[in-house]
Design a protein around this motif. Structure first.
Motif, PDB file in Angstrom:
ATOM      1  N   MET A   1      20.124  34.166  36.411  1.00  0.00           N
ATOM      2  CA  MET A   1      20.420  33.303  37.540  1.00  0.00           C
ATOM      3  C   MET A   1      18.809  33.002  38.084  1.00  0.00           C
ATOM      4  SD  MET A   1      22.775  33.554  40.982  1.00  0.00           S
ATOM      5  CE  MET A   1      22.608  32.435  42.290  1.00  0.00           C
ATOM      6  N   ILE A   2      18.601  32.108  38.462  1.00  0.00           N
ATOM      7  CA  ILE A   2      17.134  31.602  39.178  1.00  0.00           C
ATOM      8  C   ILE A   2      17.558  31.586  40.921  1.00  0.00           C
ATOM      9  CG2 ILE A   2      15.418  30.102  39.494  1.00  0.00           C
ATOM     10  CD1 ILE A   2      16.193  29.124  36.643  1.00  0.00           C
ATOM     11  N   GLN A   3      17.062  32.663  41.579  1.00  0.00           N
ATOM     12  CA  GLN A   3      17.367  32.626  42.883  1.00  0.00           C
ATOM     13  C   GLN A   3      16.016  32.057  43.570  1.00  0.00           C
ATOM     14  OE1 GLN A   3      19.811  35.639  44.913  1.00  0.00           O
ATOM     15  NE2 GLN A   3      19.933  36.795  43.091  1.00  0.00           N
ATOM     16  N   ASN A   4      15.013  32.167  43.135  1.00  0.00           N
ATOM     17  CA  ASN A   4      13.928  31.952  43.961  1.00  0.00           C
ATOM     18  C   ASN A   4      12.936  31.233  42.881  1.00  0.00           C
ATOM     19  OD1 ASN A   4      14.366  33.207  46.482  1.00  0.00           O
ATOM     20  ND2 ASN A   4      14.437  34.976  45.290  1.00  0.00           N
ATOM     21  N   ILE A   5      11.995  30.394  43.198  1.00  0.00           N
ATOM     22  CA  ILE A   5      10.975  29.889  42.277  1.00  0.00           C
ATOM     23  C   ILE A   5       9.409  30.024  43.516  1.00  0.00           C
ATOM     24  CG2 ILE A   5      10.041  27.679  41.553  1.00  0.00           C
ATOM     25  CD1 ILE A   5      12.889  26.610  41.189  1.00  0.00           C
ATOM     26  N   TRP A   6       8.844  30.813  42.924  1.00  0.00           N
ATOM     27  CA  TRP A   6       7.805  31.127  43.605  1.00  0.00           C
ATOM     28  C   TRP A   6       6.526  30.371  42.903  1.00  0.00           C
ATOM     29  CZ3 TRP A   6       9.040  34.061  47.509  1.00  0.00           C
ATOM     30  CH2 TRP A   6      10.295  34.855  47.492  1.00  0.00           C
ATOM     31  N   ALA A  33      13.774  26.196  46.318  1.00  0.00           N
ATOM     32  CA  ALA A  33      15.088  27.175  46.057  1.00  0.00           C
ATOM     33  C   ALA A  33      15.256  27.163  44.557  1.00  0.00           C
ATOM     34  CB  ALA A  33      16.105  26.253  46.679  1.00  0.00           C
ATOM     35  N   GLY A  34      16.017  28.278  44.160  1.00  0.00           N
ATOM     36  CA  GLY A  34      16.085  28.690  42.768  1.00  0.00           C
ATOM     37  C   GLY A  34      17.182  27.486  42.425  1.00  0.00           C
ATOM     38  N   SER A  35      18.173  26.931  43.214  1.00  0.00           N
ATOM     39  CA  SER A  35      19.133  26.106  42.991  1.00  0.00           C
ATOM     40  C   SER A  35      18.674  24.539  42.560  1.00  0.00           C
ATOM     41  CB  SER A  35      19.933  25.928  44.179  1.00  0.00           C
ATOM     42  OG  SER A  35      19.616  25.708  45.429  1.00  0.00           O
ATOM     43  N   VAL A  57       3.124  19.084  36.164  1.00  0.00           N
ATOM     44  CA  VAL A  57       3.453  19.914  34.987  1.00  0.00           C
ATOM     45  C   VAL A  57       3.008  21.282  35.103  1.00  0.00           C
ATOM     46  CG1 VAL A  57       1.669  19.254  33.490  1.00  0.00           C
ATOM     47  CG2 VAL A  57       3.719  20.053  32.575  1.00  0.00           C
ATOM     48  N   GLU A  58       3.795  22.317  34.736  1.00  0.00           N
ATOM     49  CA  GLU A  58       3.426  23.809  34.862  1.00  0.00           C
ATOM     50  C   GLU A  58       4.067  24.566  34.071  1.00  0.00           C
ATOM     51  OE1 GLU A  58       3.119  25.109  38.940  1.00  0.00           O
ATOM     52  OE2 GLU A  58       3.027  22.978  39.777  1.00  0.00           O
ATOM     53  N   ILE A  59       3.162  25.813  33.691  1.00  0.00           N
ATOM     54  CA  ILE A  59       4.083  26.797  32.923  1.00  0.00           C
ATOM     55  C   ILE A  59       4.666  27.506  33.961  1.00  0.00           C
ATOM     56  CG2 ILE A  59       3.623  29.074  31.532  1.00  0.00           C
ATOM     57  CD1 ILE A  59       1.035  27.484  30.512  1.00  0.00           C
ATOM     58  N   ALA A  60       6.030  27.926  33.654  1.00  0.00           N
ATOM     59  CA  ALA A  60       6.745  28.650  34.514  1.00  0.00           C
ATOM     60  C   ALA A  60       6.945  29.921  33.537  1.00  0.00           C
ATOM     61  CB  ALA A  60       8.311  28.179  34.910  1.00  0.00           C
ATOM     62  N   LEU A  61       6.786  31.108  34.511  1.00  0.00           N
ATOM     63  CA  LEU A  61       6.994  32.602  34.086  1.00  0.00           C
ATOM     64  C   LEU A  61       8.495  32.880  34.769  1.00  0.00           C
ATOM     65  CD1 LEU A  61       3.497  33.958  34.424  1.00  0.00           C
ATOM     66  CD2 LEU A  61       4.436  32.927  32.468  1.00  0.00           C
ATOM     67  N   GLN A  62       9.151  33.865  33.812  1.00  0.00           N
ATOM     68  CA  GLN A  62      10.216  34.377  34.194  1.00  0.00           C
ATOM     69  C   GLN A  62      10.312  35.719  34.560  1.00  0.00           C
ATOM     70  OE1 GLN A  62      14.132  33.955  32.302  1.00  0.00           O
ATOM     71  NE2 GLN A  62      14.945  33.195  34.335  1.00  0.00           N
ATOM     72  N   GLY A 160      15.282  37.223  37.065  1.00  0.00           N
ATOM     73  CA  GLY A 160      15.412  35.823  36.857  1.00  0.00           C
ATOM     74  C   GLY A 160      14.654  34.961  37.654  1.00  0.00           C
ATOM     75  N   ASP A 161      13.978  35.165  38.666  1.00  0.00           N
ATOM     76  CA  ASP A 161      13.069  34.388  39.782  1.00  0.00           C
ATOM     77  C   ASP A 161      11.876  33.739  38.647  1.00  0.00           C
ATOM     78  OD1 ASP A 161      14.749  35.099  41.567  1.00  0.00           O
ATOM     79  OD2 ASP A 161      12.646  36.059  42.670  1.00  0.00           O
ATOM     80  N   LEU A 162      11.669  32.660  38.850  1.00  0.00           N
ATOM     81  CA  LEU A 162      10.490  31.990  38.262  1.00  0.00           C
ATOM     82  C   LEU A 162       9.170  31.948  39.158  1.00  0.00           C
ATOM     83  CD1 LEU A 162      12.116  28.553  37.049  1.00  0.00           C
ATOM     84  CD2 LEU A 162      12.029  30.563  35.944  1.00  0.00           C
ATOM     85  N   LEU A 163       7.897  31.957  38.297  1.00  0.00           N
ATOM     86  CA  LEU A 163       6.821  31.740  39.094  1.00  0.00           C
ATOM     87  C   LEU A 163       6.165  30.510  38.372  1.00  0.00           C
ATOM     88  CD1 LEU A 163       4.504  33.038  40.618  1.00  0.00           C
ATOM     89  CD2 LEU A 163       4.021  34.170  38.620  1.00  0.00           C
ATOM     90  N   LEU A 164       5.888  29.469  39.273  1.00  0.00           N
ATOM     91  CA  LEU A 164       5.160  28.360  38.636  1.00  0.00           C
ATOM     92  C   LEU A 164       3.697  28.426  38.683  1.00  0.00           C
ATOM     93  CD1 LEU A 164       7.169  25.428  40.238  1.00  0.00           C
ATOM     94  CD2 LEU A 164       7.603  26.489  38.226  1.00  0.00           C
ATOM     95  N   THR A 165       3.051  28.567  38.037  1.00  0.00           N
ATOM     96  CA  THR A 165       1.499  28.905  37.705  1.00  0.00           C
ATOM     97  C   THR A 165       0.464  27.920  38.143  1.00  0.00           C
ATOM     98  OG1 THR A 165       1.661  28.603  35.466  1.00  0.00           O
ATOM     99  CG2 THR A 165       2.261  30.655  36.297  1.00  0.00           C
ATOM    100  N   GLY A 166       0.840  26.770  38.768  1.00  0.00           N
ATOM    101  CA  GLY A 166      -0.017  25.561  39.050  1.00  0.00           C
ATOM    102  C   GLY A 166      -0.140  24.456  38.122  1.00  0.00           C
TER     103      GLY A 166
END
Length: 195
Positions: A1-6, A33-35, A57-62, A160-166
């Motif tokens: 589950m993705i709760q947060n997207i940093w 929001a993760g939602s 567009v970004e690379i997202a890490l989980q 489960g959180d995502l990190l959007l890297t720019g």
């Protein structure tokens, strides 16, 4: 589950410049929001109230259960640009411009055994067959490790959180009917139709 997207803002110099922003000296983090993430959908539904939604567009890490990175995907950090500019000019939070419903479409995940797999790799976005964004991760201001360490030190990161890297330069508007194809070259490609 993705709760947060940093999300890391302005992590490519040319993108910071194209929006007239200063280049940061430490990671600039905002929260989505993760939602608002939609996993492997084929359509993007823009909010009825939005007038100027831009693609980023970004690379997202989980993060996994040990808060390490074991998976990644290609993501779109959709942004209501007119609203964001107005809110920023007033010194107000720009959550509405970044965290609306379906504001973070993502592809399926692929496994990441080592972050070296994602270094010196191209990330691209085509809109209606036209190349809009094309950048290489070697051009990031802050490395994956710097971003990961920063968010883990400062925020309640959860499994489960995502990190959007720019996002690289070339951001621009999308409208209903547009076909977007995002790619982490050699890793994954995903296509959406904007509704």
């Amino acid at each position: 589950m993705i709760q947060n997207i940093w999300a890391i803002g302005r992590n490519y110099v040319e993108h910071a410049k194209e929006l007239g922003n200063e280049v940061p000296t430490e990671p600039l983090v905002f929260l989505k929001a993760g939602s608002c993430a939609t996993l492997a959908h084929s359509e993007i539904h823009l909010p009825k109230w939005a007038t100027d939604v831009h693609h980023e567009v970004e690379i997202a890490l989980q993060f996994d259960e040990n808060l390490q990175i074991s998976a990644a995907c290609v993501a779109l950090d959709l942004t209501e640009r007119t609203l964001q500019s107005k809110l920023k000019a007033k010194g107000q939070p720009w959550t509405l411009a970044k965290s609306f419903t379906e504001a973070c479409p993502i592809s399926n995940f692929f496994p990441v055994a080592d972050l070296d797999e994602l270094r010196k790799i191209n990330i691209k976005l085509m809109v209606n067959g036209e190349l809009r964004q094309n950048g290489n991760t070697s051009l990031m201001i802050f490395s994956y490790e710097e971003q990961i360490d920063y968010v883990r030190q400062h925020f309640p990161v959860m499994a489960g959180d995502l990190l959007l890297t720019g996002t690289p330069a070339g951001v621009g508007p999308v409208k209903p009917g547009d076909v977007l194809v995002a790619e982490i070259v050699g890793k994954i490609t995903h296509k959406w139709t904007v509704k």
